[in-house]
Design a protein around this motif. Sequence first.
Motif, PDB file in Angstrom:
ATOM      1  N   VAL A 345       0.839  -1.203   0.000  1.00 15.59           N
ATOM      2  CA  VAL A 345       0.000   0.000   0.000  1.00 15.59           C
ATOM      3  C   VAL A 345       0.871   1.249   0.000  1.00 15.59           C
ATOM      4  O   VAL A 345       0.587   2.223  -0.715  1.00 15.59           O
ATOM      5  CB  VAL A 345      -0.956  -0.023   1.210  1.00 15.59           C
ATOM      6  N   ALA A 348       1.934   1.590  -3.423  1.00 16.82           N
ATOM      7  CA  ALA A 348       0.854   1.900  -4.360  1.00 16.82           C
ATOM      8  C   ALA A 348       0.445   3.365  -4.289  1.00 16.82           C
ATOM      9  O   ALA A 348       0.115   3.976  -5.313  1.00 16.82           O
ATOM     10  CB  ALA A 348      -0.347   0.994  -4.084  1.00 16.82           C
ATOM     11  N   ASN A 352       0.861   4.202  -7.962  1.00 16.87           N
ATOM     12  CA  ASN A 352      -0.430   3.983  -8.609  1.00 16.87           C
ATOM     13  C   ASN A 352      -1.181   5.312  -8.686  1.00 16.87           C
ATOM     14  O   ASN A 352      -1.615   5.838  -7.653  1.00 16.87           O
ATOM     15  CB  ASN A 352      -1.240   2.951  -7.814  1.00 16.87           C
ATOM     16  N   LEU A 355      -4.765   5.188  -6.966  1.00 15.92           N
ATOM     17  CA  LEU A 355      -4.774   5.103  -5.501  1.00 15.92           C
ATOM     18  C   LEU A 355      -4.093   6.324  -4.884  1.00 15.92           C
ATOM     19  O   LEU A 355      -4.481   6.765  -3.795  1.00 15.92           O
ATOM     20  CB  LEU A 355      -4.066   3.827  -5.055  1.00 15.92           C
ATOM     21  N   LEU A 380      -7.747  -0.668  -2.227  1.00 11.76           N
ATOM     22  CA  LEU A 380      -6.962  -1.617  -3.005  1.00 11.76           C
ATOM     23  C   LEU A 380      -7.593  -3.005  -2.978  1.00 11.76           C
ATOM     24  O   LEU A 380      -7.599  -3.717  -3.989  1.00 11.76           O
ATOM     25  CB  LEU A 380      -5.535  -1.667  -2.450  1.00 11.76           C
TER      26      LEU A 380
END
Length: 421
Positions: A345, A348, A352, A355, A380
Amino acid sequence: MNAGAEASSRCLLQQEESISRPNAMSSPVSTARGLRSASPSPSPRTARATTPCWRHSPRRRCSSSWEATGHYWKNLFAVLTAAGHEVALLNPLIARRFQEASLERTKTDAIDATGLARLAFEKRPAPTHLHDEIAEALRELVRHRDRLRQDFDDRVRQLHRLVDLGFPEFNRYVRGLDNMLATCLLAEYPTAHAFARATPRRVAKLRYDGRHFVGPELAQSLVEAAKHSVGQHHGPAYKLQARHICQDLDTWRKRLAEIEHDIEDLLDTHIPGRLITSIDGIGPQTAARIIAAAGDPAHFKSAAAFAAFVGVVPGLRQSGKQTSSRAGIATLGHAKLRHALWMPVLSAVTRNPWLRAFYLRLRAAGKPAKLALIAAMRKLLHAVYSVAKHRKAFVIATDQGRPLVPTNSATARPARREEIA
């Protein structure tokens, strides 16, 4: 039924107030035969009196119900399901709290079997269906890798102790004792006394990964530091331990690389697992952990149910005048999977775009960094569920009138680790 390694305790509940005396079954095959003989095909008029009372329920048909403790249930489960029985595996926490509700003060296999029979009659558990063969193999490989990693880290900590005793200055020049450079040097020169007796030219010629050499600069620094080291433990016992630990680390490093390669190859044959890796921030090892823990995420009723399984749900606690404006995550859930998802996370929300926009929007709204990261983890997991359910790779889709990154995101930034701790 209370399953064990070689023997199991069985208790048949014929009627609500009629419980047979628990008896021991010596093997999974005899247990299956015992259930088959205890559950014949009677006439409808006598069905309630001669079969387990939860079997004739119009909602679910289940021959036996027992808690999944460790690995003891696996052989028995395989034999019973192969014989046509429907088995319900109960969470040990549910079984324990059910026994506590009855104020049972004694714990034996027979009492546990009786309590499980009562629990099955009252709760009517659904039959359990295990994961597919690939998911089960991934679970075994992931757990094996975790055990190897634990052993590897334990050896590194033991090596730290020996270095602190024999050559504490070594850490100034070699960062980390878990790399091949450190194990190559310490296997050849375990203590400061051994380094001081060596020549820089000889140390510089050591090849630590099959390609790279230690080099003259590092070799000269280590030899000079060893001559003025404060380490006082240079005996044969310390040298032997250091050499053995370095050899173990080299072996486990190779095994970890091999098993990670096997996990990636096996994950490529699993369609949901392969599709999950299309989400930025989730690599093959993280996807394998998700499949190993939850199987196919599409089997859950909803994305919220999948998030609840992992434990990324608020655990609100209120009583009378005691109220709170915020609630932490619930204590129930798959703690190991939550722990494994934490670093993905963090990656990400940086790499990402989808996100990251969600995370920055929460931070811009004044949410704490850790709260925003937990919300990003749940987001996620929703993406993982969507990919597994629709069997399509992850694609970022934005609303037409909504920018991907909030306009006031200049003031927001991903949280540093020291802010999260």
